[in-house]
Design a protein around this motif. Structure first.
Motif, PDB file in Angstrom:
ATOM      1  N   ARG A  58      16.067  30.159  72.697  1.00 12.44           N
ATOM      2  CA  ARG A  58      16.731  29.812  71.441  1.00 12.44           C
ATOM      3  C   ARG A  58      15.750  29.910  70.271  1.00 12.44           C
ATOM      4  N   GLY A  59      16.197  30.573  69.207  1.00 13.08           N
ATOM      5  CA  GLY A  59      15.407  30.700  67.992  1.00 13.08           C
ATOM      6  C   GLY A  59      14.523  31.924  67.934  1.00 13.08           C
ATOM      7  N   VAL A  60      14.272  32.566  69.086  1.00 14.01           N
ATOM      8  CA  VAL A  60      13.438  33.772  69.122  1.00 14.01           C
ATOM      9  C   VAL A  60      14.136  34.897  68.362  1.00 14.01           C
ATOM     10  N   ILE A  61      13.353  35.630  67.574  1.00 15.05           N
ATOM     11  CA  ILE A  61      13.856  36.835  66.925  1.00 15.05           C
ATOM     12  C   ILE A  61      13.115  38.031  67.511  1.00 15.05           C
ATOM     13  N   ARG A  62      13.870  39.055  67.834  1.00 18.58           N
ATOM     14  CA  ARG A  62      13.325  40.358  68.232  1.00 18.58           C
ATOM     15  C   ARG A  62      13.848  41.357  67.205  1.00 18.58           C
ATOM     16  N   GLY A  63      12.933  41.945  66.435  1.00 12.40           N
ATOM     17  CA  GLY A  63      13.375  42.930  65.444  1.00 12.40           C
ATOM     18  C   GLY A  63      12.605  42.762  64.152  1.00 12.40           C
ATOM     19  N   MET A  64      12.828  43.614  63.256  1.00 11.94           N
ATOM     20  CA  MET A  64      13.842  44.646  63.120  1.00 11.94           C
ATOM     21  C   MET A  64      13.222  45.984  63.540  1.00 11.94           C
ATOM     22  N   HIS A  65      13.750  46.588  64.576  1.00 17.71           N
ATOM     23  CA  HIS A  65      13.178  47.775  65.189  1.00 17.71           C
ATOM     24  C   HIS A  65      14.049  49.007  64.966  1.00 17.71           C
ATOM     25  N   GLY A  66      13.394  50.148  64.913  1.00 19.92           N
ATOM     26  CA  GLY A  66      14.094  51.427  64.809  1.00 19.92           C
ATOM     27  C   GLY A  66      13.222  52.527  65.368  1.00 19.92           C
ATOM     28  N   ARG A  67      13.715  53.745  65.251  1.00 26.00           N
ATOM     29  CA  ARG A  67      12.984  54.918  65.721  1.00 26.00           C
ATOM     30  C   ARG A  67      12.987  55.976  64.630  1.00 26.00           C
ATOM     31  N   SER A  68      11.850  56.620  64.443  1.00 25.08           N
ATOM     32  CA  SER A  68      11.766  57.744  63.519  1.00 25.08           C
ATOM     33  C   SER A  68      12.197  59.001  64.286  1.00 25.08           C
ATOM     34  N   GLY A  69      11.938  60.162  63.718  1.00 22.47           N
ATOM     35  CA  GLY A  69      12.348  61.394  64.387  1.00 22.47           C
ATOM     36  C   GLY A  69      13.865  61.469  64.452  1.00 22.47           C
ATOM     37  N   ARG A  70      14.376  61.860  65.608  1.00 19.74           N
ATOM     38  CA  ARG A  70      15.838  61.951  65.728  1.00 19.74           C
ATOM     39  C   ARG A  70      16.478  60.623  66.117  1.00 19.74           C
ATOM     40  N   GLY A  71      15.674  59.557  66.181  1.00 21.12           N
ATOM     41  CA  GLY A  71      16.204  58.229  66.458  1.00 21.12           C
ATOM     42  C   GLY A  71      16.718  58.097  67.874  1.00 21.12           C
ATOM     43  N   GLU A  72      17.516  57.052  68.099  1.00 16.71           N
ATOM     44  CA  GLU A  72      18.137  56.864  69.403  1.00 16.71           C
ATOM     45  C   GLU A  72      19.462  56.152  69.205  1.00 16.71           C
ATOM     46  N   ALA A  73      20.438  56.542  70.009  1.00 12.66           N
ATOM     47  CA  ALA A  73      21.709  55.820  70.044  1.00 12.66           C
ATOM     48  C   ALA A  73      21.579  54.748  71.112  1.00 12.66           C
ATOM     49  N   LYS A  74      22.277  53.636  70.917  1.00 12.39           N
ATOM     50  CA  LYS A  74      22.210  52.584  71.924  1.00 12.39           C
ATOM     51  C   LYS A  74      23.518  51.822  71.997  1.00 12.39           C
ATOM     52  N   PRO A 117      21.973  56.740  66.116  1.00 13.39           N
ATOM     53  CA  PRO A 117      20.606  56.884  65.605  1.00 13.39           C
ATOM     54  C   PRO A 117      20.562  56.564  64.103  1.00 13.39           C
ATOM     55  N   GLY A 118      19.452  55.977  63.669  1.00 10.42           N
ATOM     56  CA  GLY A 118      19.260  55.730  62.247  1.00 10.42           C
ATOM     57  C   GLY A 118      19.540  54.314  61.787  1.00 10.42           C
ATOM     58  N   PHE A 119      19.337  53.344  62.675  1.00 10.74           N
ATOM     59  CA  PHE A 119      19.545  51.945  62.303  1.00 10.74           C
ATOM     60  C   PHE A 119      18.354  51.114  62.727  1.00 10.74           C
ATOM     61  N   LEU A 120      18.041  50.084  61.920  1.00 13.20           N
ATOM     62  CA  LEU A 120      17.159  49.016  62.367  1.00 13.20           C
ATOM     63  C   LEU A 120      18.041  48.040  63.132  1.00 13.20           C
ATOM     64  N   HIS A 121      17.482  47.460  64.181  1.00 15.10           N
ATOM     65  CA  HIS A 121      18.235  46.526  65.012  1.00 15.10           C
ATOM     66  C   HIS A 121      17.359  45.323  65.316  1.00 15.10           C
ATOM     67  N   GLY A 122      17.964  44.156  65.286  1.00 13.33           N
ATOM     68  CA  GLY A 122      17.270  42.936  65.669  1.00 13.33           C
ATOM     69  C   GLY A 122      18.265  41.855  65.999  1.00 13.33           C
ATOM     70  N   PHE A 123      17.788  40.812  66.659  1.00 17.59           N
ATOM     71  CA  PHE A 123      18.676  39.704  66.981  1.00 17.59           C
ATOM     72  C   PHE A 123      17.889  38.417  67.105  1.00 17.59           C
ATOM     73  N   GLN A 124      18.636  37.300  66.990  1.00 20.69           N
ATOM     74  CA  GLN A 124      18.082  35.969  67.214  1.00 20.69           C
ATOM     75  C   GLN A 124      18.906  35.295  68.303  1.00 20.69           C
ATOM     76  N   ALA A 125      18.211  34.713  69.301  1.00 21.17           N
ATOM     77  CA  ALA A 125      18.892  33.991  70.373  1.00 21.17           C
ATOM     78  C   ALA A 125      19.458  32.684  69.829  1.00 21.17           C
ATOM     79  N   LEU A 126      20.733  32.444  70.101  1.00 22.25           N
ATOM     80  CA  LEU A 126      21.423  31.253  69.613  1.00 22.25           C
ATOM     81  C   LEU A 126      21.557  30.169  70.673  1.00 22.25           C
ATOM     82  N   THR A 127      21.322  30.518  71.923  1.00 25.06           N
ATOM     83  CA  THR A 127      21.501  29.592  73.041  1.00 25.06           C
ATOM     84  C   THR A 127      20.163  29.358  73.739  1.00 25.06           C
ATOM     85  N   ALA A 128      20.122  28.401  74.653  1.00 27.37           N
ATOM     86  CA  ALA A 128      18.869  28.065  75.344  1.00 27.37           C
ATOM     87  C   ALA A 128      18.171  29.308  75.876  1.00 27.37           C
ATOM     88  N   THR A 129      18.924  30.211  76.475  1.00 29.27           N
ATOM     89  CA  THR A 129      18.429  31.542  76.829  1.00 29.27           C
ATOM     90  C   THR A 129      19.521  32.545  76.519  1.00 29.27           C
TER      91      THR A 129
END
Length: 190
Positions: A58-74, A117-129
């Motif tokens: 809870r509370g951890v943030i991962r981001g804001m990540h992206g890819r240069s070049g041709r990027g990646e779809a996810k 492709p072409g986005f920054l992505h990140g998230f924050q955990a809202l629950t204990a895990t």
């Protein structure tokens, strides 16, 4: 499975239709035929080549990540717990360039995102895990990693919780202005 357009150009929200009974639930988390039909690209689903999973407290943030070049779809979904998931469009030619949208992804509604492709992505955990699963369309290449600080004032992302932890990489991430100048060679303005 329903597939809906979001406010961000080309980003799709995948909405499974779970079946609940006394044992628990069953849901289809991906349907290649429906996905290909929605994209109008037969075989698009077959492009996904790597699955990954993260677990965050809870509370951890991962981001804001992206890819240069041709990027990646996810494809991104939360398999356990809940996250506040944020996307920022970094495609200079996009009608939503610089725009952001937040989504709640959790193990109750099972919604997940198709991020082109072409986005920054990140998230924050809202629950204990919170366990987040990613399916990407090409192998990870660390040389193409780009990032913007999760607390960059120009992005002004409204994270719902106090930040409890970020990685050293995320702590050293640059600014939105630096991304515009160095990666896209554009003047710093949204």
């Amino acid at each position: 499975m329903r597939i809906e357009q979001t406010e961000l150009a080309d980003v799709l929200l995948l909405v499974p239709q779970p079946f609940h009974d006394a044992r628990g639930f069953f849901t289809r988390t991906f349907d290649a035929e429906a996905f290909d039909e929605r994209l109008g690209a037969p075989g698009a689903a077959a492009a996904f080549v790597q699955d990954s999973q993260s677990r965050s407290a809870r509370g951890v943030i991962r981001g804001m990540h992206g890819r240069s070049g041709r990027g990646e779809a996810k494809l991104v979904r939360c398999a356990h717990g809940a996250v506040h998931d944020v996307l920022v469009d970094i495609r200079p030619s996009s009608p939503t360039f610089g725009a952001q949208q937040a989504f709640r992804l959790d193990d109750k509604d099972f919604h997940h995102l198709y991020v082109p492709p072409g986005f920054l992505h990140g998230f924050q955990a809202l629950t204990a895990t919170a366990d987040v699963c990613y399916r990407i369309d090409r192998p990870h290449d660390p040389a193409e990693d780009i990032g913007v600080a999760y607390d960059d004032p120009d992005l002004g992302i409204a994270w719902p919780l106090t930040v409890t932890q970020i990685s050293a990489r995320d702590a050293a991430a640059g600014s939105w202005e630096q991304l515009l100048r160095t990666v896209w060679r554009r003047p710093a303005s949204r």
